[in-house]
Motif scaffolding. Structure first.
Motif, PDB file in Angstrom:
ATOM      1  N   LYS A  62       0.863  -1.193   0.000  1.00 42.82           N
ATOM      2  CA  LYS A  62       0.000   0.000   0.000  1.00 42.82           C
ATOM      3  C   LYS A  62       0.895   1.237   0.000  1.00 42.82           C
ATOM      4  O   LYS A  62       1.772   1.377   0.857  1.00 42.82           O
ATOM      5  CB  LYS A  62      -0.887  -0.028   1.241  1.00 42.82           C
ATOM      6  CG  LYS A  62      -1.711   1.209   1.468  1.00 42.82           C
ATOM      7  CD  LYS A  62      -2.536   1.075   2.723  1.00 42.82           C
ATOM      8  CE  LYS A  62      -1.659   0.935   3.936  1.00 42.82           C
ATOM      9  NZ  LYS A  62      -2.346   0.740   5.189  1.00 42.82           N
ATOM     10  N   LEU A  63       0.680   2.126  -0.973  1.00 40.69           N
ATOM     11  CA  LEU A  63       1.467   3.359  -1.081  1.00 40.69           C
ATOM     12  C   LEU A  63       0.535   4.561  -1.024  1.00 40.69           C
ATOM     13  O   LEU A  63      -0.318   4.725  -1.892  1.00 40.69           O
ATOM     14  CB  LEU A  63       2.249   3.370  -2.400  1.00 40.69           C
ATOM     15  CG  LEU A  63       3.195   2.199  -2.633  1.00 40.69           C
ATOM     16  CD1 LEU A  63       3.599   2.121  -4.090  1.00 40.69           C
ATOM     17  CD2 LEU A  63       4.409   2.331  -1.742  1.00 40.69           C
ATOM     18  N   ARG A  64       0.712   5.387  -0.017  1.00 43.55           N
ATOM     19  CA  ARG A  64      -0.126   6.580   0.155  1.00 43.55           C
ATOM     20  C   ARG A  64       0.627   7.780  -0.376  1.00 43.55           C
ATOM     21  O   ARG A  64       1.632   8.180   0.199  1.00 43.55           O
ATOM     22  CB  ARG A  64      -0.463   6.754   1.636  1.00 43.55           C
ATOM     23  CG  ARG A  64      -1.068   8.105   2.015  1.00 43.55           C
ATOM     24  CD  ARG A  64      -2.527   8.183   1.642  1.00 43.55           C
ATOM     25  NE  ARG A  64      -3.105   9.403   2.172  1.00 43.55           N
ATOM     26  CZ  ARG A  64      -3.359  10.488   1.441  1.00 43.55           C
ATOM     27  NH1 ARG A  64      -3.068  10.514   0.173  1.00 43.55           N
ATOM     28  NH2 ARG A  64      -3.897  11.543   2.001  1.00 43.55           N
ATOM     29  N   ASN A  65       0.188   8.319  -1.512  1.00 43.69           N
ATOM     30  CA  ASN A  65       0.789   9.513  -2.090  1.00 43.69           C
ATOM     31  C   ASN A  65       2.309   9.359  -2.243  1.00 43.69           C
ATOM     32  O   ASN A  65       3.075  10.185  -1.756  1.00 43.69           O
ATOM     33  CB  ASN A  65       0.454  10.716  -1.207  1.00 43.69           C
ATOM     34  CG  ASN A  65       0.246  11.971  -1.998  1.00 43.69           C
ATOM     35  OD1 ASN A  65       0.328  11.975  -3.222  1.00 43.69           O
ATOM     36  ND2 ASN A  65      -0.016  13.045  -1.294  1.00 43.69           N
ATOM     37  N   PRO A  66       2.762   8.287  -2.905  1.00 42.71           N
ATOM     38  CA  PRO A  66       4.203   7.991  -2.953  1.00 42.71           C
ATOM     39  C   PRO A  66       4.977   8.950  -3.858  1.00 42.71           C
ATOM     40  O   PRO A  66       4.422   9.564  -4.772  1.00 42.71           O
ATOM     41  CB  PRO A  66       4.240   6.578  -3.535  1.00 42.71           C
ATOM     42  CG  PRO A  66       3.026   6.522  -4.416  1.00 42.71           C
ATOM     43  CD  PRO A  66       1.978   7.324  -3.679  1.00 42.71           C
ATOM     44  N   SER A  67       6.273   9.040  -3.586  1.00 40.17           N
ATOM     45  CA  SER A  67       7.163   9.769  -4.490  1.00 40.17           C
ATOM     46  C   SER A  67       7.324   8.934  -5.759  1.00 40.17           C
ATOM     47  O   SER A  67       7.071   7.723  -5.764  1.00 40.17           O
ATOM     48  CB  SER A  67       8.526   9.985  -3.832  1.00 40.17           C
ATOM     49  OG  SER A  67       9.200   8.741  -3.696  1.00 40.17           O
ATOM     50  N   ASP A  68       7.765   9.572  -6.831  1.00 37.29           N
ATOM     51  CA  ASP A  68       8.008   8.830  -8.069  1.00 37.29           C
ATOM     52  C   ASP A  68       9.001   7.703  -7.841  1.00 37.29           C
ATOM     53  O   ASP A  68       8.827   6.599  -8.347  1.00 37.29           O
ATOM     54  CB  ASP A  68       8.557   9.760  -9.162  1.00 37.29           C
ATOM     55  CG  ASP A  68       7.530  10.740  -9.682  1.00 37.29           C
ATOM     56  OD1 ASP A  68       6.368  10.715  -9.220  1.00 37.29           O
ATOM     57  OD2 ASP A  68       7.895  11.540 -10.556  1.00 37.29           O
ATOM     58  N   LYS A  69      10.034   7.993  -7.065  1.00 40.35           N
ATOM     59  CA  LYS A  69      11.082   6.999  -6.799  1.00 40.35           C
ATOM     60  C   LYS A  69      10.514   5.776  -6.072  1.00 40.35           C
ATOM     61  O   LYS A  69      10.799   4.637  -6.447  1.00 40.35           O
ATOM     62  CB  LYS A  69      12.195   7.650  -5.978  1.00 40.35           C
ATOM     63  CG  LYS A  69      13.366   6.746  -5.717  1.00 40.35           C
ATOM     64  CD  LYS A  69      14.444   7.474  -4.926  1.00 40.35           C
ATOM     65  CE  LYS A  69      15.583   6.547  -4.587  1.00 40.35           C
ATOM     66  NZ  LYS A  69      16.608   7.200  -3.755  1.00 40.35           N
ATOM     67  N   ASP A  70       9.721   6.019  -5.026  1.00 33.04           N
ATOM     68  CA  ASP A  70       9.130   4.897  -4.277  1.00 33.04           C
ATOM     69  C   ASP A  70       8.170   4.096  -5.147  1.00 33.04           C
ATOM     70  O   ASP A  70       8.172   2.867  -5.110  1.00 33.04           O
ATOM     71  CB  ASP A  70       8.394   5.390  -3.032  1.00 33.04           C
ATOM     72  CG  ASP A  70       9.328   5.721  -1.888  1.00 33.04           C
ATOM     73  OD1 ASP A  70      10.511   5.327  -1.935  1.00 33.04           O
ATOM     74  OD2 ASP A  70       8.873   6.381  -0.945  1.00 33.04           O
ATOM     75  N   LEU A  71       7.363   4.796  -5.914  1.00 30.80           N
ATOM     76  CA  LEU A  71       6.408   4.108  -6.774  1.00 30.80           C
ATOM     77  C   LEU A  71       7.140   3.263  -7.810  1.00 30.80           C
ATOM     78  O   LEU A  71       6.804   2.100  -8.019  1.00 30.80           O
ATOM     79  CB  LEU A  71       5.490   5.124  -7.450  1.00 30.80           C
ATOM     80  CG  LEU A  71       4.415   4.569  -8.378  1.00 30.80           C
ATOM     81  CD1 LEU A  71       3.577   3.492  -7.718  1.00 30.80           C
ATOM     82  CD2 LEU A  71       3.529   5.700  -8.879  1.00 30.80           C
ATOM     83  N   GLN A  72       8.170   3.821  -8.425  1.00 27.07           N
ATOM     84  CA  GLN A  72       8.922   3.079  -9.435  1.00 27.07           C
ATOM     85  C   GLN A  72       9.608   1.861  -8.824  1.00 27.07           C
ATOM     86  O   GLN A  72       9.680   0.804  -9.450  1.00 27.07           O
ATOM     87  CB  GLN A  72       9.956   3.986 -10.106  1.00 27.07           C
ATOM     88  CG  GLN A  72      10.597   3.355 -11.321  1.00 27.07           C
ATOM     89  CD  GLN A  72       9.598   3.041 -12.437  1.00 27.07           C
ATOM     90  OE1 GLN A  72       8.852   3.895 -12.875  1.00 27.07           O
ATOM     91  NE2 GLN A  72       9.562   1.791 -12.852  1.00 27.07           N
ATOM     92  N   LYS A  73      10.085   1.993  -7.594  1.00 26.46           N
ATOM     93  CA  LYS A  73      10.737   0.866  -6.906  1.00 26.46           C
ATOM     94  C   LYS A  73       9.788  -0.326  -6.803  1.00 26.46           C
ATOM     95  O   LYS A  73      10.170  -1.463  -7.081  1.00 26.46           O
ATOM     96  CB  LYS A  73      11.186   1.310  -5.510  1.00 26.46           C
ATOM     97  CG  LYS A  73      11.822   0.197  -4.694  1.00 26.46           C
ATOM     98  CD  LYS A  73      12.261   0.696  -3.321  1.00 26.46           C
ATOM     99  CE  LYS A  73      11.087   0.721  -2.374  1.00 26.46           C
ATOM    100  NZ  LYS A  73      11.444   0.977  -0.978  1.00 26.46           N
ATOM    101  N   TRP A  74       8.535  -0.075  -6.454  1.00 27.24           N
ATOM    102  CA  TRP A  74       7.584  -1.167  -6.303  1.00 27.24           C
ATOM    103  C   TRP A  74       7.098  -1.677  -7.654  1.00 27.24           C
ATOM    104  O   TRP A  74       6.822  -2.871  -7.806  1.00 27.24           O
ATOM    105  CB  TRP A  74       6.422  -0.745  -5.413  1.00 27.24           C
ATOM    106  CG  TRP A  74       6.889  -0.657  -3.988  1.00 27.24           C
ATOM    107  CD1 TRP A  74       7.250   0.470  -3.311  1.00 27.24           C
ATOM    108  CD2 TRP A  74       7.148  -1.746  -3.113  1.00 27.24           C
ATOM    109  NE1 TRP A  74       7.705   0.141  -2.052  1.00 27.24           N
ATOM    110  CE2 TRP A  74       7.653  -1.223  -1.907  1.00 27.24           C
ATOM    111  CE3 TRP A  74       7.000  -3.121  -3.238  1.00 27.24           C
ATOM    112  CZ2 TRP A  74       7.997  -2.018  -0.828  1.00 27.24           C
ATOM    113  CZ3 TRP A  74       7.331  -3.925  -2.155  1.00 27.24           C
ATOM    114  CH2 TRP A  74       7.826  -3.362  -0.976  1.00 27.24           C
ATOM    115  N   ILE A  75       7.018  -0.804  -8.635  1.00 25.97           N
ATOM    116  CA  ILE A  75       6.645  -1.250  -9.988  1.00 25.97           C
ATOM    117  C   ILE A  75       7.713  -2.183 -10.536  1.00 25.97           C
ATOM    118  O   ILE A  75       7.404  -3.194 -11.170  1.00 25.97           O
ATOM    119  CB  ILE A  75       6.436  -0.034 -10.918  1.00 25.97           C
ATOM    120  CG1 ILE A  75       5.149   0.690 -10.538  1.00 25.97           C
ATOM    121  CG2 ILE A  75       6.426  -0.447 -12.384  1.00 25.97           C
ATOM    122  CD1 ILE A  75       4.970   2.043 -11.205  1.00 25.97           C
TER     123      ILE A  75
END
Length: 78
Positions: A62-75
């Motif tokens: 679950k990502l709440r309003n993630p940074s681009d970096k955090d979102l890309q890490k999980w993608i």
């Protein structure tokens, strides 16, 4: 499976929709203002039962309003 919980009129939700689309990722957009079931699903992700959007789920993460970096890490883990 990527889910984006948000609202059509929310600028941050629109940002994440663009982020995911430009990477040609399959995702489900769940508009919590248009669908009570989506709102309830989002509330159940949080102990306080609030509509904390935008929230992105990637499988069990679950990502709440993630940074681009955090979102890309999980993608990248997909």
């Amino acid at each position: 499976m990527i889910k984006l919980f948000g609202a059509e009129k929310c600028h941050k939700t629109q940002y994440y929709k663009t982020f995911l689309k430009t990477r040609n990722l399959d995702y489900a957009f769940l508009d919590v203002e248009q669908n009570k079931n989506f709102a309830e699903e989002l509330r159940n992700l949080y102990e306080n039962k609030k509509l904390n959007f935008p929230t992105i789920t990637i499988n069990d993460k679950k990502l709440r309003n993630p940074s681009d970096k955090d979102l890309q890490k999980w993608i990248d883990k997909l």
